[in-house]
Design an enzyme around this catalytic site. Structure first.
Site, short mmCIF file in Angstrom:
data_model
loop_
_atom_site.label_atom_id
_atom_site.label_comp_id
_atom_site.label_asym_id
_atom_site.label_seq_id
_atom_site.Cartn_x
_atom_site.Cartn_y
_atom_site.Cartn_z
N TYR A 166 -5.99 -9.88 -4.32
CA TYR A 166 -5.35 -9.99 -3.01
C TYR A 166 -5.52 -8.67 -2.29
CZ TYR A 166 -1.66 -10.50 0.54
OH TYR A 166 -0.96 -10.57 1.72
N ASP A 261 -8.81 -1.17 -4.40
CA ASP A 261 -7.55 -1.48 -3.73
C ASP A 261 -6.43 -1.19 -4.73
OD1 ASP A 261 -5.34 -2.41 -2.44
OD2 ASP A 261 -6.16 -4.39 -1.95
N LYS A 289 2.64 0.28 -1.06
CA LYS A 289 3.81 0.09 -1.92
C LYS A 289 4.44 1.42 -2.37
CE LYS A 289 2.71 -4.66 -2.79
NZ LYS A 289 1.38 -5.23 -2.81
C1 LIG Z 1 0.58 -5.81 -1.61
C2 LIG Z 1 -0.90 -5.65 -1.59
C3 LIG Z 1 -1.62 -5.57 -0.39
C4 LIG Z 1 -0.97 -5.79 0.94
O1 LIG Z 1 0.00 -4.82 1.20
P1 LIG Z 1 1.15 -5.15 2.29
O2 LIG Z 1 1.93 -3.89 2.36
O3 LIG Z 1 1.91 -6.31 1.74
O4 LIG Z 1 0.46 -5.48 3.55
C5 LIG Z 1 -2.96 -5.32 -0.45
N1 LIG Z 1 -3.60 -5.15 -1.62
C6 LIG Z 1 -2.95 -5.22 -2.80
C7 LIG Z 1 -3.69 -5.01 -4.07
C8 LIG Z 1 -1.58 -5.50 -2.83
O5 LIG Z 1 -0.95 -5.61 -3.98
#
Ligand SMILES: *Cc1c(COP(=O)(O)O)cnc(C)c1O
Length: 460
Positions: A166, A261, A289
């Site tokens: 994601y 990511d 996060k």
């Molecule tokens: C949570 C997440 C996102 C998106 O971050 P948001 O702050 O929710 O927009 C993107 N990549 C990864 C791997 C994530 O866990």
């Protein structure tokens, strides 16, 4: 912090006098109803609806350390922990103090301030291969920026990503594998025309041969290979050790950038994140996060030759009114400092191992196959027989049914997992021995409750 002004003192004593924000049970249903009238689906983000576990949503009133409280004042051991944004648990004193210190000095300047310089320097101190940080306000924006930067810097259009990772909700990331050939992707959301995802290639997670094939066919168009180094958004889909080195090799061979990511894994799986943990250095990293400590912060980092392609120095445009927000930067600095502190890290490791050790024997006695899968402080309860899933299509209807029942029973016994089998759990430094015992007892009771349900058994 002693209150300095009369107004501050007044506010202080008002806060102290305010009764605990506990609502009588009757009003919970009313709030849920009001939420459904005012917010689409009653939520600001879909998982919170609890639809995928077919439960009534849990509305939070407050939280501290390992615990979150609902509107009735019921306490739960919380393993959502804002999806990993909280290293030290809810309302950690250092984070709260940082926010209190920053807010009275101004909540937003739209000017550069000291907090963002300090947070950037702190991030860079842990990522020796990085030289610059660009701040944004979410993980989604971080990925959006990294993808634009990769395309701008290489002058190439294509981004390759994996089904089961994601990367936020920006248009070009809302892709699913199309029918037939892997190269033809489809958008995975209404409102995203196929044209916007046409330059995103999606391949099955862990499928190095598919990446090789895509690179062979369209390597010269490939701007970036984008991956969650530890996929943790479709469950915890642990990959072979050879996966990331293979991606590094393929990206370098065809002149594409490797983008990690690390919105979840950054500062969590190691001080230096995935590059330190796996010994594979990407070209760009996205963070989120934990770097905001519960406030809205995202970031892109990497070498100067790439990051300086961003405006104002370079041709790749990117901007944000609230980027580098001083209150968010203060919270982020407290959070990242904690995550870089050796003692705090040791405590997180200890708590994670203790939780694993406490859950393992309970799971072994479960009335169906159930396995706690840990990667450091991230975990997934895999409710299936045989090897845990490595790809999202290996999560079946039986596993989903088991998870749904288990989630409901755990909640009834005071333990809150994220309301979807596709989310992982997060341990924090606040999840100490007492909390772990509480969790193991609740899990044992939840499983006892499910013992009579033949539809969940390994034959069912
Ligand atoms: C949570 C997440 C996102 C998106 O971050 P948001 O702050 O929710 O927009 C993107 N990549 C990864 C791997 C994530 O866990």
């Amino acid at each position: 912090m002693t209150p300095r002004t009369k107004a501050e003192r007044r506010e202080r004593s008002a806060t102290a006098r305010r009764p605990r924000p506990v609502e009588p049970a009757r009003t919970t249903a009313e709030w849920v109803e009001r939420a459904r009238r005012a917010l689409p689906g009653g939520v600001s983000s879909p998982v919170r609806s609890f639809r995928s576990v077919a439960e009534e949503p849990l509305l939070a009133s407050r939280a501290r350390g390992a615990h979150v409280f609902d509107l009735d004042g019921r306490r739960y051991v919380d393993y959502i922990q804002s999806f990993g944004a909280l290293f030290g648990g809810h309302a950690h004193p250092a984070v709260v103090a940082a926010i209190r210190g920053a807010a009275p000095l101004g909540t937003s300047f739209a000017l550069t301030s000291r907090g963002e310089i300090e947070l950037a320097e702190t991030i860079l101190s842990a990522l020796p291969w990085c030289e610059r940080v660009r701040f944004v306000s979410s993980g989604t924006e971080a990925v959006m920026t990294a993808v634009r930067l990769a395309r701008g810097a290489t002058g190439r259009p294509l981004v390759l990503r994996f089904d089961g990772c994601y990367h936020g909700h920006s248009d070009s990331m809302l892709v699913k594998a199309g029918s037939g050939v892997h190269q033809i992707a489809d958008s995975s959301s209404a409102g995203v025309p196929r044209g916007l995802v046409a330059d995103t290639v999606i391949v099955p997670l862990g499928d190095v041969a598919a990446v090789e094939a895509a690179a062979k066919e369209r390597g010269r168009e490939l701007a970036a290979i984008l991956v969650e180094p530890v996929p943790a958004n479709s469950g915890l889909l642990l990959q072979e050790d050879s996966f990331l080195p293979a991606l590094r090799r393929i990206a370098s061979r065809c002149g594409a950038l490797l983008v990690f990511d690390e919105v979840i894994t950054g500062f969590r799986i190691a001080r230096g994140g995935a590059s330190e943990r796996f010994g594979v250095t990407p070209d760009l990293v996205t963070l989120g996060k934990l770097v905001g400590g519960g406030m809205p912060v995202g970031a892109v980092s990497g070498p100067a030759r790439l990051l300086d392609q961003l405006a104002p120095l370079g041709p790749v445009y990117q901007a944000g009114t609230l980027s580098g927000n001083p209150v968010a930067m203060a919270a982020g600095l407290a959070s990242v400092r904690m995550a870089l502190d050796r003692e705090e890290r040791a405590r997180l490791e200890r708590n994670s191992r203790a939780l694993e050790a406490a859950l393992r024997p309970v799971c072994a006695r479960a009335p169906f196959s159930l396995r706690p899968l840990f990667f450091g402080s991230m975990f997934w309860l895999w409710p299936g027989a045989g090897a845990p899933a490595r790809r999202p299509d290996q999560v079946g209807a039986l596993e989903k049914r088991r998870f749904q029942r288990l989630h409901e029973r755990l909640r009834a016994h005071g333990v809150l997992l994220a309301p979807s089998l596709y989310e992982v759990g997060f341990v924090t430094t606040a999840h100490g021995d007492a909390v772990i015992r509480e969790t193991a007892t609740a899990l044992a009771r939840a499983l006892e409750d499910l013992a009579g349900d033949a539809s969940l058994s390994d034959g069912g």
